[in-house]
Write an enzyme that holds these catalytic residues in place. Structure first.
Site, mmCIF file in Angstrom:
data_model
loop_
_atom_site.group_PDB
_atom_site.id
_atom_site.type_symbol
_atom_site.label_atom_id
_atom_site.label_comp_id
_atom_site.label_asym_id
_atom_site.label_seq_id
_atom_site.Cartn_x
_atom_site.Cartn_y
_atom_site.Cartn_z
ATOM 1 N N LYS A 84 39.732 34.010 37.273
ATOM 2 C CA LYS A 84 40.333 35.349 36.652
ATOM 3 C C LYS A 84 41.719 35.569 36.950
ATOM 4 O O LYS A 84 42.590 36.035 35.986
ATOM 5 C CB LYS A 84 39.488 36.255 37.331
ATOM 6 N N GLU A 106 38.305 46.867 33.044
ATOM 7 C CA GLU A 106 36.928 46.733 33.301
ATOM 8 C C GLU A 106 36.421 45.852 34.219
ATOM 9 O O GLU A 106 37.147 44.855 34.410
ATOM 10 C CB GLU A 106 36.255 46.762 32.077
ATOM 11 N N SER A 373 34.115 27.655 38.181
ATOM 12 C CA SER A 373 35.154 28.663 38.031
ATOM 13 C C SER A 373 35.323 29.474 39.135
ATOM 14 O O SER A 373 36.012 30.387 38.904
ATOM 15 C CB SER A 373 34.034 29.663 36.676
HETATM 16 C C1 LIG Z 1 33.920 36.364 35.397
HETATM 17 C C2 LIG Z 1 33.318 34.936 35.895
HETATM 18 C C3 LIG Z 1 32.672 34.394 34.995
HETATM 19 C C4 LIG Z 1 32.611 34.734 33.515
HETATM 20 O O1 LIG Z 1 33.748 35.000 32.806
HETATM 21 P P1 LIG Z 1 34.201 34.192 31.629
HETATM 22 O O2 LIG Z 1 35.099 34.949 30.877
HETATM 23 O O3 LIG Z 1 33.011 33.555 30.755
HETATM 24 O O4 LIG Z 1 34.744 33.086 32.160
HETATM 25 C C5 LIG Z 1 32.421 33.005 35.212
HETATM 26 N N1 LIG Z 1 32.631 32.576 36.537
HETATM 27 C C6 LIG Z 1 33.103 33.379 37.538
HETATM 28 C C7 LIG Z 1 33.429 32.824 38.884
HETATM 29 C C8 LIG Z 1 33.489 34.747 37.280
HETATM 30 O O5 LIG Z 1 34.155 35.488 38.070
#
Ligand SMILES: *Cc1c(COP(=O)(O)O)cnc(C)c1O
Length: 393
Positions: A84, A106, A373
């Site tokens: 993020k 948000e 992610s």
């Molecule tokens: C917010 C988040 C997501 C999902 O958001 P995307 O916009 O689809 O990437 C995925 N993994 C993590 C660790 C997140 O914090």
């Protein structure tokens, strides 16, 4: 293709009151996106503050176990623990260039809220976060973090008091105060130009990973796998591979308790075309076409829509979107922890689960690039609860 559209998806479906702010944002972005001094400032921020470039990690024990070669793109090692921050730093820098002194955002699970509060503290902007009351109860620690970082947190009680209501409230707030405020949207969703801006800022993931995997293995991966909520880490992971037709692109959606139950958030698998939050895309809907309440164990994937570029990549069959259940994700959460010593975010565990489940069907030593992610510390208490154990946070 029409500007702001990905095939039939995207566009800009907003009230007149927001048009000015959107136009101003679009023209500022067009000015700065190719400006070398903006890009070098952003690079320095990503490097010094977010810990980029993130590592490409060969998961050797997992590879041996599954019979395929698995490489993890370690977005979990970024400052604040997920991808993020890539988007946050870019948008805050842009907001500053535009003369804005305040950002609003948000948040669902609180990850984007924490990243936004961090970026605002770092660059000296005021920050206000909109969060559903239900989500705030489930994520009390992140509410504390945001406040600790100097942000003001507004609890939203309308609708289901979750992420979609927080987005609606932030859009409303923006329309009332555009002169000094930028709306820092957290995923590749919303009215044009947001899906494009967020895609560009997250594409640093595949810019790095494509070069890294070529360097490490001498070839392109057979498959790139990422989880999809709104789709920002996935589109960032896919972007620089879209032109490589030999590379399969796989997006893992949250199937919750199953795609045959109402308790899922697998938008492309179960949704229909609609217009919501300023964009035309696929959304989970009830029989009347109202946005359906969605569910996933993973708060970050618990969104009833998907970014328009993913909807398009699905339509043209360039990317495949697969549902992964809560049970499969929790199993992968434990699996990666034990086999590699890496506790993944439960969102990212959806991508790991797909690899684990399909490895047997792939040619031996297929090369698989998975975007991790985020890290899973935030999920430990919930995972323990899922397994019937109660621990204190
Ligand atoms: C917010 C988040 C997501 C999902 O958001 P995307 O916009 O689809 O990437 C995925 N993994 C993590 C660790 C997140 O914090």
């Amino acid at each position: 293709m029409q500007i702001g559209y990905f095939g039939n998806h995207g566009g800009r479906f907003v009230p007149e009151t927001i048009m000015n702010a959107i136009n101003e944002l679009e023209s500022a972005y067009n000015t700065y996106k190719d400006d070398p001094s903006f890009q070098s400032e952003l690079c320095a921020l990503l490097d010094e503050c977010a810990n980029r470039p993130s590592k490409l990690y060969h998961a050797k024990r997992m590879s041996a176990d599954l019979g395929v070669q698995v490489y993890l793109k370690r977005e979990d090692l970024n400052h604040t623990g997920s991808h993020k921050i890539n988007n946050v730093l870019g948008q805050i820098l842009l907001a500053k260039k535009m003369g804005k002194t305040r950002i609003i955002a948000e948040t669902g699970a609180g990850q984007h809220g924490v990243a936004s509060a961090t970026g605002a503290a770092l660059l000296g902007l005021e920050c206000e976060i909109f969060m559903g009351e239900e989500d705030a109860k489930r994520q009390a620690l992140n509410v504390y973090r945001m406040r600790l970082l100097g942000a003001k947190v507004h609890l939203v009680s309308s609708g289901t008091a979750t992420l979609k209501d927080a987005v609606s409230e932030a859009l409303r707030e923006w329309s009332g105060r555009m002169h000094d405020t930028h709306y820092l949207i957290g995923s590749a969703v919303g009215p044009h130009p947001f899906p494009t801006i967020v895609r560009d800022l997250q594409s640093v993931i595949s810019l790095e990973s494509r070069a890294q995997i070529l360097e490490s293995t001498g070839r392109l991966p057979d498959m790139v796998v990422a989880c999809v909520g709104g789709g920002s880490n996935a589109i960032g992971s896919f972007h620089h591979f879209i032109g490589d037709s030999s590379v399969r692109l796989i997006g893992c959606e949250a199937a919750g308790r199953g795609v045959n139950t109402p308790e899922n958030a697998a938008t492309i698998t179960t949704g229909r075309m609609g217009i919501f939050h300023g964009m035309k895309s696929y959304f989970c809907q009830d029989e009347q076409g109202q946005i359906a309440p969605v569910y996933s164990i993973s708060a970050g994937l618990d969104y009833p829509g998907v970014g328009p570029e993913h909807a398009y990549l699905h339509d043209i069959k360039r990317a495949e979107f697969v549902p992964i259940t809560d049970d499969e994700a929790v199993d992968a959460f434990e699996y990666l922890s034990k086999i590699e010593g890496i506790i993944p975010a439960i969102e990212s565990a959806h991508a790991i689960a797909y690899v684990k489940k399909t490895a047997k069907t792939l040619p031996k030593d297929s090369l698989i690039l998975v975007t991790l992610s985020g890290r899973g510390d935030k999920d430990c208490a919930a995972m323990a609860r899922y397994k019937g154990e109660d621990i204190y946070e």
